[in-house]
Design a protein around this motif. Structure first.
Motif, PDB file in Angstrom:
ATOM      1  N   ASP A  83     -22.980   7.197 -24.017  1.00 12.49           N
ATOM      2  CA  ASP A  83     -23.220   5.790 -23.714  1.00 12.49           C
ATOM      3  C   ASP A  83     -24.688   5.522 -23.996  1.00 12.49           C
ATOM      4  O   ASP A  83     -25.042   4.611 -24.719  1.00 12.49           O
ATOM      5  CB  ASP A  83     -22.898   5.470 -22.260  1.00 12.49           C
ATOM      6  CG  ASP A  83     -21.401   5.456 -21.995  1.00 12.49           C
ATOM      7  OD1 ASP A  83     -20.652   4.985 -22.872  1.00 12.49           O
ATOM      8  OD2 ASP A  83     -20.986   5.930 -20.921  1.00 12.49           O
ATOM      9  N   GLN A  84     -25.524   6.383 -23.398  1.00  6.74           N
ATOM     10  CA  GLN A  84     -26.959   6.275 -23.595  1.00  6.74           C
ATOM     11  C   GLN A  84     -27.592   7.640 -23.349  1.00  6.74           C
ATOM     12  O   GLN A  84     -27.338   8.260 -22.321  1.00  6.74           O
ATOM     13  CB  GLN A  84     -27.529   5.245 -22.628  1.00  6.74           C
ATOM     14  CG  GLN A  84     -29.007   5.064 -22.735  1.00  6.74           C
ATOM     15  CD  GLN A  84     -29.494   3.909 -21.893  1.00  6.74           C
ATOM     16  OE1 GLN A  84     -29.114   2.781 -22.128  1.00  6.74           O
ATOM     17  NE2 GLN A  84     -30.318   4.197 -20.898  1.00  6.74           N
ATOM     18  N   GLN A 120     -28.116   5.112 -28.229  1.00 11.81           N
ATOM     19  CA  GLN A 120     -27.056   4.353 -27.566  1.00 11.81           C
ATOM     20  C   GLN A 120     -25.872   4.210 -28.520  1.00 11.81           C
ATOM     21  O   GLN A 120     -26.058   4.015 -29.715  1.00 11.81           O
ATOM     22  CB  GLN A 120     -27.623   2.986 -27.211  1.00 11.81           C
ATOM     23  CG  GLN A 120     -26.831   2.174 -26.264  1.00 11.81           C
ATOM     24  CD  GLN A 120     -27.644   0.945 -25.838  1.00 11.81           C
ATOM     25  OE1 GLN A 120     -28.133   0.203 -26.671  1.00 11.81           O
ATOM     26  NE2 GLN A 120     -27.793   0.770 -24.538  1.00 11.81           N
ATOM     27  N   ARG A 121     -24.661   4.302 -27.979  1.00  9.95           N
ATOM     28  CA  ARG A 121     -23.459   4.116 -28.795  1.00  9.95           C
ATOM     29  C   ARG A 121     -22.908   2.721 -28.582  1.00  9.95           C
ATOM     30  O   ARG A 121     -22.839   2.221 -27.471  1.00  9.95           O
ATOM     31  CB  ARG A 121     -22.375   5.136 -28.426  1.00  9.95           C
ATOM     32  CG  ARG A 121     -21.110   4.973 -29.294  1.00  9.95           C
ATOM     33  CD  ARG A 121     -20.022   5.951 -28.904  1.00  9.95           C
ATOM     34  NE  ARG A 121     -19.643   5.895 -27.507  1.00  9.95           N
ATOM     35  CZ  ARG A 121     -18.792   5.018 -26.987  1.00  9.95           C
ATOM     36  NH1 ARG A 121     -18.230   4.107 -27.733  1.00  9.95           N
ATOM     37  NH2 ARG A 121     -18.510   5.058 -25.692  1.00  9.95           N
ATOM     38  N   LYS A 122     -22.521   2.106 -29.704  1.00  6.96           N
ATOM     39  CA  LYS A 122     -21.792   0.839 -29.680  1.00  6.96           C
ATOM     40  C   LYS A 122     -20.642   1.013 -30.653  1.00  6.96           C
ATOM     41  O   LYS A 122     -20.871   1.210 -31.853  1.00  6.96           O
ATOM     42  CB  LYS A 122     -22.674  -0.322 -30.129  1.00  6.96           C
ATOM     43  CG  LYS A 122     -23.711  -0.722 -29.120  1.00  6.96           C
ATOM     44  CD  LYS A 122     -24.410  -1.970 -29.589  1.00  6.96           C
ATOM     45  CE  LYS A 122     -25.450  -2.386 -28.580  1.00  6.96           C
ATOM     46  NZ  LYS A 122     -26.145  -3.589 -29.034  1.00  6.96           N
ATOM     47  N   ASP A 123     -19.425   0.974 -30.125  1.00  9.76           N
ATOM     48  CA  ASP A 123     -18.212   1.168 -30.937  1.00  9.76           C
ATOM     49  C   ASP A 123     -18.297   2.481 -31.706  1.00  9.76           C
ATOM     50  O   ASP A 123     -18.337   3.523 -31.095  1.00  9.76           O
ATOM     51  CB  ASP A 123     -17.978  -0.032 -31.854  1.00  9.76           C
ATOM     52  CG  ASP A 123     -17.736  -1.313 -31.067  1.00  9.76           C
ATOM     53  OD1 ASP A 123     -17.053  -1.230 -30.025  1.00  9.76           O
ATOM     54  OD2 ASP A 123     -18.231  -2.368 -31.475  1.00  9.76           O
ATOM     55  N   SER A 125     -20.757   3.477 -33.915  1.00  5.48           N
ATOM     56  CA  SER A 125     -22.092   3.728 -34.460  1.00  5.48           C
ATOM     57  C   SER A 125     -23.050   4.102 -33.338  1.00  5.48           C
ATOM     58  O   SER A 125     -22.848   3.732 -32.185  1.00  5.48           O
ATOM     59  CB  SER A 125     -22.625   2.505 -35.195  1.00  5.48           C
ATOM     60  OG  SER A 125     -21.848   2.214 -36.322  1.00  5.48           O
ATOM     61  N   TYR A 127     -27.209   4.057 -32.224  1.00  7.72           N
ATOM     62  CA  TYR A 127     -28.443   3.320 -32.461  1.00  7.72           C
ATOM     63  C   TYR A 127     -29.583   4.033 -31.743  1.00  7.72           C
ATOM     64  O   TYR A 127     -29.378   4.641 -30.695  1.00  7.72           O
ATOM     65  CB  TYR A 127     -28.343   1.897 -31.910  1.00  7.72           C
ATOM     66  CG  TYR A 127     -27.308   1.060 -32.611  1.00  7.72           C
ATOM     67  CD1 TYR A 127     -27.679   0.178 -33.610  1.00  7.72           C
ATOM     68  CD2 TYR A 127     -25.958   1.174 -32.288  1.00  7.72           C
ATOM     69  CE1 TYR A 127     -26.729  -0.588 -34.268  1.00  7.72           C
ATOM     70  CE2 TYR A 127     -25.005   0.412 -32.946  1.00  7.72           C
ATOM     71  CZ  TYR A 127     -25.395  -0.462 -33.935  1.00  7.72           C
ATOM     72  OH  TYR A 127     -24.449  -1.201 -34.588  1.00  7.72           O
ATOM     73  N   GLU A 149     -32.972  -2.226 -31.730  1.00  7.56           N
ATOM     74  CA  GLU A 149     -31.972  -1.237 -32.147  1.00  7.56           C
ATOM     75  C   GLU A 149     -32.054  -0.997 -33.645  1.00  7.56           C
ATOM     76  O   GLU A 149     -32.203  -1.937 -34.415  1.00  7.56           O
ATOM     77  CB  GLU A 149     -30.559  -1.743 -31.839  1.00  7.56           C
ATOM     78  CG  GLU A 149     -30.277  -1.975 -30.404  1.00  7.56           C
ATOM     79  CD  GLU A 149     -28.896  -2.583 -30.196  1.00  7.56           C
ATOM     80  OE1 GLU A 149     -28.289  -3.094 -31.157  1.00  7.56           O
ATOM     81  OE2 GLU A 149     -28.426  -2.534 -29.058  1.00  7.56           O
TER      82      GLU A 149
END
Length: 173
Positions: A83-84, A120-123, A125, A127, A149
């Motif tokens: 998540d982070q 950090q993850r978003k979907d 990918s 960042y 980001e």
């Protein structure tokens, strides 16, 4: 030149404003070739199971590998579990320890802040975000703006102060 035309990112296929220098979706550079390029109909944007150099896409089987320059050992994380991740060093005054503690890699002498950057993850990918670090965060030689980001890709080099980390995406077997 102001125009309503769009330019398609050759990395992810996102349509961006014609004047854009960086893709708003994946962060890939858009150059003049993108503006005049005719897409070959046989091209595939993504092929399942085929690794691509510089890919920003992670899957359920992807591991994020942090290879610290000059070190034989690497730090490995299951990408979709992220998540982070805070990258930094141990704070002896407060006892706070980031998820990725770089203290044992000479972080203090190399100018790494206690809370230097965040992955950090978003979907699908990952960042990286500089956390207003004292000595800056660099992605492939370019200094990041604080709290902005930037997409991480396979084979990227991240530098925290003077500590360099090679980002690698490896598929689990």
């Amino acid at each position: 030149m102001i125009t309503n035309e769009k330019v398609k990112c050759r990395n992810c296929g996102e349509l961006n404003d014609y004047e854009a220098q960086i893709c708003v979706k994946c962060g890939a550079l858009i150059d003049d070739e993108d503006r005049r390029r005719t897409r070959n109909i046989g091209d595939a944007d993504y092929e399942e199971g085929t690794g691509k150099w510089g890919s920003a896409r992670i899957t359920a089987r992807t591991n994020l590998v942090l290879g610290i320059e000059g070190e034989a050992r690497s730090l490995v994380f299951r990408a979709l579990d992220i998540d982070q991740l805070v990258l930094g060093r141990f704070d002896p005054k407060t006892g706070n320890k980031p998820e990725v503690d770089l203290t044992d890699y000479g972080a203090m002498n190399k100018g790494v802040s206690r809370k230097h950057a965040v992955i950090q993850r978003k979907d699908v990918s990952l960042y990286i975000i500089d956390q207003k670090s004292a000595n800056g965060t660099y992605l492939n030689g370019q200094k990041l703006f604080e709290y902005q980001e930037r997409v991480l890709r396979d084979s990227d080099d991240v530098r925290l102060g003077h500590l360099t980390i090679r980002i690698t995406f490896e598929e689990q077997k």
